[in-house]
Every structure is written in C-alpha cells, then in structure tokens.
Design a protein around this motif. Structure first.
Motif, mmCIF file in Angstrom:
data_model
loop_
_atom_site.group_PDB
_atom_site.id
_atom_site.type_symbol
_atom_site.label_atom_id
_atom_site.label_comp_id
_atom_site.label_asym_id
_atom_site.label_seq_id
_atom_site.Cartn_x
_atom_site.Cartn_y
_atom_site.Cartn_z
ATOM 1 N N THR A 1 -3.738 -1.866 -3.341
ATOM 2 C CA THR A 1 -3.952 -3.334 -4.005
ATOM 3 C C THR A 1 -2.726 -3.441 -4.992
ATOM 4 O O THR A 1 -2.305 -2.510 -5.760
ATOM 5 N N GLU B 1 -3.057 -4.229 1.136
ATOM 6 C CA GLU B 1 -2.986 -5.728 0.550
ATOM 7 C C GLU B 1 -1.506 -5.938 1.309
ATOM 8 O O GLU B 1 -0.482 -5.428 1.066
ATOM 9 N N ASN C 1 -12.729 6.105 2.072
ATOM 10 C CA ASN C 1 -12.312 4.761 1.783
ATOM 11 C C ASN C 1 -10.804 4.744 1.182
ATOM 12 O O ASN C 1 -10.922 5.328 -0.050
ATOM 13 N N LEU D 1 -12.192 4.153 6.253
ATOM 14 C CA LEU D 1 -11.551 2.976 6.175
ATOM 15 C C LEU D 1 -10.248 2.856 5.573
ATOM 16 O O LEU D 1 -10.119 3.572 4.507
ATOM 17 N N GLN E 1 -7.754 2.296 -0.221
ATOM 18 C CA GLN E 1 -7.454 0.959 -0.803
ATOM 19 C C GLN E 1 -5.999 1.021 -1.494
ATOM 20 O O GLN E 1 -5.780 1.845 -2.195
ATOM 21 N N ASP F 1 -7.746 -0.407 3.737
ATOM 22 C CA ASP F 1 -7.299 -1.509 3.230
ATOM 23 C C ASP F 1 -6.267 -1.642 2.719
ATOM 24 O O ASP F 1 -6.162 -1.258 1.389
#
Length: 627
Positions: free
Chosen positions: A555, A517, A551, A513, A553, A515
């Motif tokens: 941000t 920003e 995962n 996954l 990420q 993600d």
C-alpha cells in the motif's frame, strides 16, 4: 585519549586560577584601579514618610543625627526621603548628586524655610529624558552649592522604587562629572561594539555549521547586553529616551534570557542537536519552563516581582548547571570539562562581584563602572573560543564514529559475503543433486534404449526419459527464477507477485492472500527489491511458521510505500529465516532508504518494510549494495 584528558585537566586548572585572579582584581578594584576623579559619598539624613499625601519638605528626621550614604528601597519602603547634608562637603560650587544604580522615580526637592518645595527635579526610568535636568546615563541632579540662588535652601532626595536595592549616593564637581560621563560612555561604546561583533560572529558561524550551540550563545550574550544597556542607563538615556515604559520591560526580559538561552546553550553543548532528549532531562528544561511561566504571569504581577522571579531562576539555574557540569566532568565527560573552563574563569567570579556591587553596595573602583561590559567581553570571547575548541572535539568524535561505522560495515560485508558464498554452495549443490543427477540418469537411459533397439522396452524407457526431462526442466526453471525473476520483466511487480503466490501456494496446504494497490508507481530497482523481500519473507513463513494463512499487502500512505507480510503461525517465521535471510532483507531496506521491522504476537508474525515512494538519491554505500 589520556593525553587529551591531561590537556583538559590543565585547562580546568588554568581556568580556576584565572577565575580567582579575576575575582581578586574585581573585589580589590578601589586599591588596584583607583578612580581618577574625586567622588564624595553623600551624607543623608533619613526622613519620615507620611501617608498617601505628604509634603517632602515638611517631614522630620526618623532618628536625629542619623546619617547614611545609601538609599535602601524595597517592597516595604517603596518611597524614601533623605535630606542631603551639604555642610560636610568642601566648597565644590556647581556639583552633581547621582545614584549609582537605576531607580524608577527619583526627585530632588529644593525646600525653603517654610517647608515648601521651591523647585523639583525629576529623573529615573519612569521619566522621559527630555524632562530630566541632565542628559546623562546616570540618575543625576544638579547642585549649586554656594550659589546665592540656592542659599538657605534644603535639599531633599525622594526615591520611589519597589525593588529591593541598596543604592549608594555620590556627589562630584559638575565639570568632573560630565568629563567622567563622556569617558565612561565612550569606553562602553567600545565594549558594546566588541560584544556585538562576537554576537554576530556566533550567529553567522552557527548558521554556517548548523549548530544550535552558537545561536544560544549569541542570544544569551545579547540578552545580558540589553540588561547592561538598562543597568548602565545607556538604554534609557540614548536608545529609548522618550519611551520610559520600555525600561522595566527590557530589564525583566533580559534577566529572563540567561535562564532560557544559557541553559539551552549548556544542553546543546553537552547533547548537540538532541532536541528530543531534552524532554527526558528535567534538570535542563525546568528552568526555561519556569521563566516562561513567570513571564506569562507578568500580566498579574508587578515588574519587580517578575524581575525577582527570573533572577531567582537565573541564580538557581546557574548553580544547577555548575553542579551538572562538575558531576559530568568527574565522570570523564570531555564536553563538560571544556565548558567548565569559562564558567570557573569568568561567570562565577563576575556573579559574585555583581551581587556584591548590586545588593551590598561594594565599591569596585574604576572597574565598577565597566564591570558588566568587561565580564561580557571575556564571557563572549571565552565561550566563542570554547565553541571553537568544541569543533575539534566534535570532529574527533565524528572520526571515531566514522571508524566505528567502517568497522561495522566491514564486518557486515564479510558476513554477507560468507552468506552469499553459502548460498552459492547451496545452489551449486542443488544443481548437482537435481540437474546433474537428472542429466546422468537421462544419458544412462538413452544409452540403454540404444542397446535395446526400438522395441516396447525402448518406448517405455523413452517415456521415462521424457518425464525425467520435464522434472529436470522444472527444477532448472525454479533455480533460474530464484536467481532472477523473469516474470518481473514481463508482468510487472503485481503480476510477478501473483505468479510467485501461485507457485508457492502449490508447495503446501497454505492459503496466500495478495493485495497490491494499483496506484503504486515504483522504479525498476524498487520493484526488484520489493519482490525479493516478499519472496524471502513468504518462503520463511512457508518453512517455519506452522500456520495456514499468509497475507501480503502493498500500500501507499503519506508518500511512503508499505510492504507487509504476515502469517498466523506461532513458530516465529520471520525470526527463523535461513540462508542469507533477514540480513539481506535489512540490506534491501537500506538500499530503498527505508526501515524493516518485525513484530511477533500469539496471533502470528508480521514483517513490515516502509520506504519513501519517491526514492532519495543513492548514497555511495547504497550504490555499492546494489552492485
């Protein structure tokens, strides 16, 4: 190092000798430095004190024929009455009677034969200078011995003072008293100028070098200087002559100063700039805290109770600091050994002499009038020299730390170069095993196809060659991508990470996954470093975690960029990284000016990289690492 410690031990011995010599000179003051003026001790007969309303001139002696030369005050005898016996004094004519320590309220009653006060003079801290009979720093009253106007009058001295004090009372000829007062004032002003110069020097030096030690040394010296302003009467007489309410407030606040500033000075001397460590060392923070509590309770306490509390804290803190310094000096702490020199040379002797003078009435002779100023000058000077010597020690410590950092950097550089060499060997072996062997196979099959002509077998061989060539191109692209991600140049960080996720997801049954920003703005170098960190961490997770979910990420939060890579495996993926691995991740975190951490739990492993969104200026070592 041994030579340096020998020098410190020698300094401590010299400081101890100086301290003993200084204390001897102070206590032997009357013989070594006799007073140049003739000063007589007053002969006082204690009188009974009535109730709330009483006439000082009508009171009877407590004990007939009992005579003393000092006034004793305290919480139980806040008001004292003493009749001055003038028959035992030589013919002084115009003279002055004065108290050698401060008093809140002192009065001299001139009493007639009927027990009434003909005239009353007022002096002391609670009386404005304009209402006092003599403009001097002492609590003093004029006496006209032998004057026809005062013939047959009795002199009754009344004092109102709740603090526990023993105050000697002296008498001098008026002319000698005023000459002595002027000389004393001029000498004190000279000392005050020198002390203020040292305070200013410490403040400026502390601001220039950015060390709290100098600031607290200056504040401690300044607080003791204001206490001296009060004790010598210079403050009530010349600095705030018409604001008598300031006297007791200045006294209490200045007495609280050493319990705060001196302790913080000692702490920062031993632990420079370590404010957070103060909370872990109660032997240092307890004394400023107690003083702050006492000052806060001053609303409910009388001034003398607050003064008694802060003085008790001052003495206890001084003893505690001496014990700490001695203990650390015995353990070989160089800073403690340096700080002990002015302590044993000046502070301890002056405290002993001051207590002897203030609470027992010990006569220090000519030095007694300037005991506080002399101590302050020596203390400020020695502490300033100690701080200057501390600069040498600090620079030596910094050089040692710099050498240690250089050694660590060299070892890290060697280890990194070794890992880079191993990685190069791995890439060379991979090129040899995949691309090299593949090309050899292609050449061999092309040669065989050439010998077989253009029949069916040749066509099959050419198809195999085409398939092998595609595999070979895929291997070369993969190796090239590992060396430099071309997708980062064309697609940006988010696109390159998506391409990386798609490519790595094909290598196993693991769901990845991602993600990112959208509002993140990173420069080219930051994007490259982040990409490499994610690539390394995801590769480690695929090889070692044993989980089925990764995962990723990216941000932004409070001006920082946060990169997190987590998995649900239980084999410790981040810790078991191979190749250059985590060492290079740490290096990349340093280049970004950030911090890299790893946390493992039964639920999996989470690696986190945090760095400023606005990249700070590159340090020399950062530029070297980037190159």
């Amino acid at each position: 190092m041994e030579d340096f410690r020998a020098k410190l031990s020698g300094l401590l011995v010299v400081g101890l000798i100086l301290g003993l010599a200084y204390l001897t000179v102070l206590l032997a003051g009357p013989k070594l430095f006799p007073l140049p003026f003739e000063i007589f001790s007053a002969r006082l007969t204690p009188l009974e004190v009535g109730g709330e309303e009483f006439s000082p001139c009508a009171q009877q002696p407590v004990t007939p024929r009992q005579q003393v030369d000092a006034v004793e005050t305290g919480p139980r005898n806040r008001i004292t009455l003493h009749e001055i016996n003038t028959t035992q004094l030589p013919g002084l004519g115009d003279s002055v009677i004065f108290l050698t320590t401060r008093s809140d309220d002192a009065r001299l009653h001139l009493c007639d034969g009927s027990g009434q006060a003909v005239t009353t003079y007022y002096s002391g801290d609670a009386v404005p200078a304009s209402r006092q009979p003599l403009q001097t720093a002492e609590v003093a009253f004029p006496l006209s011995l032998g004057s026809p106007d005062e013939a047959g009058l009795r002199y009754v001295l009344e004092t109102r003072q709740p603090a526990l004090l023993i105050t000697p009372v002296k008498i001098m000829a008026a002319e000698a008293f005023h000459t002595r007062s002027r000389q004393t004032l001029m000498t004190r002003l000279f000392f005050f100028g020198g002390i203020l110069s040292l305070v200013g020097y410490n403040l400026i030096l502390g601001w220039l070098v950015g060390q709290w030690t100098y600031l607290f040394n200056a504040l401690n010296t300044l607080s003791i200087l204001f206490l001296d302003f009060y004790l010598t009467g210079v403050g009530p007489a010349y600095l705030w002559p018409e604001q008598p309410w300031l006297s007791n407030k200045v006294m209490v606040l200045s007495e609280a100063g050493p319990g705060i500033f001196a302790v913080l000075f000692a702490y920062h001397f031993l632990h420079p700039g370590d404010w957070r460590g103060l909370a872990r060392r109660p032997v240092f923070y307890i004394w400023p805290l107690l003083n702050m509590i006492i000052l806060a309770c001053w609303v409910f306490l009388s001034y003398w109770q607050a003064a008694l509390g802060v003085i008790a804290v001052w003495i206890a803190a001084a003893i505690a600091m001496i014990v700490v310094l001695v203990a650390r000096a015995r353990q070989g702490n160089e800073r403690a050994q340096i700080l002990l020199v002015p302590v044993v040379a000046v502070i301890v002797p002056s405290m002993i002499a001051g207590i002897a003078q203030q609470f027992t009435g010990w006569n220090l002779g000519r030095i007694g009038a300037h005991h506080a100023e002399i101590t302050l000058v020596f203390e400020a000077l020695l502490f300033t020299l100690t701080l200057a010597y501390l600069l040498t020690v600090t620079e030596r410590e910094r050089q040692a730390e710099r050498r240690a950092r250089i050694e660590v950097a060299e070892r890290s550089k060697q280890q990194l170069l070794q890992r880079v060499d191993r990685e190069r060997s791995r890439i060379a072996a991979e090129l040899h095993d995949s691309a090299g062997q593949g090309l050899v196979t292609i050449v061999s099959r092309l040669r065989r196809a050439g010998r077989n002509g253009t029949g069916g077998k040749a066509g099959a061989v050419l198809q195999d060659v085409e398939r092998e060539t595609r595999y070979l191109l895929d291997d070369i692209r993969r190796i090239s991508h590992d060396l430099h991600p071309a997708a980062l140049d064309h697609l940006g960080l988010a696109g390159a990470l998506k391409e990386l996720r798609s490519r790595l997801a094909k290598s196993g049954d693991v769901r990845i996954l991602l993600d990112v920003e959208p509002a993140l703005e990173l420069d080219r170098n930051q994007q490259l470093q982040v990409y490499r960190v994610v690539q390394e961490l995801v590769s480690n997770a695929l090889r070692h975690s044993g989980g089925d979910l990764i995962n990723i990420q990216l941000t932004g939060e409070s001006g920082k960029v946060i990169v997190e890579v987590g998995d649900n495996g239980t084999a410790g993926s981040a810790v078991n990284g191979e190749g250059i691995g985590l060492a290079v991740v740490d290096e990349r975190a340093a280049i970004l000016g950030g911090r890299f951490t790893i946390k493992q739990s039964p639920e999996g492993t989470r690696a986190r990289l945090t760095f400023p969104a606005s990249r700070p200026e590159s340090r020399p070592e950062s530029r070297k690492a980037q190159s």
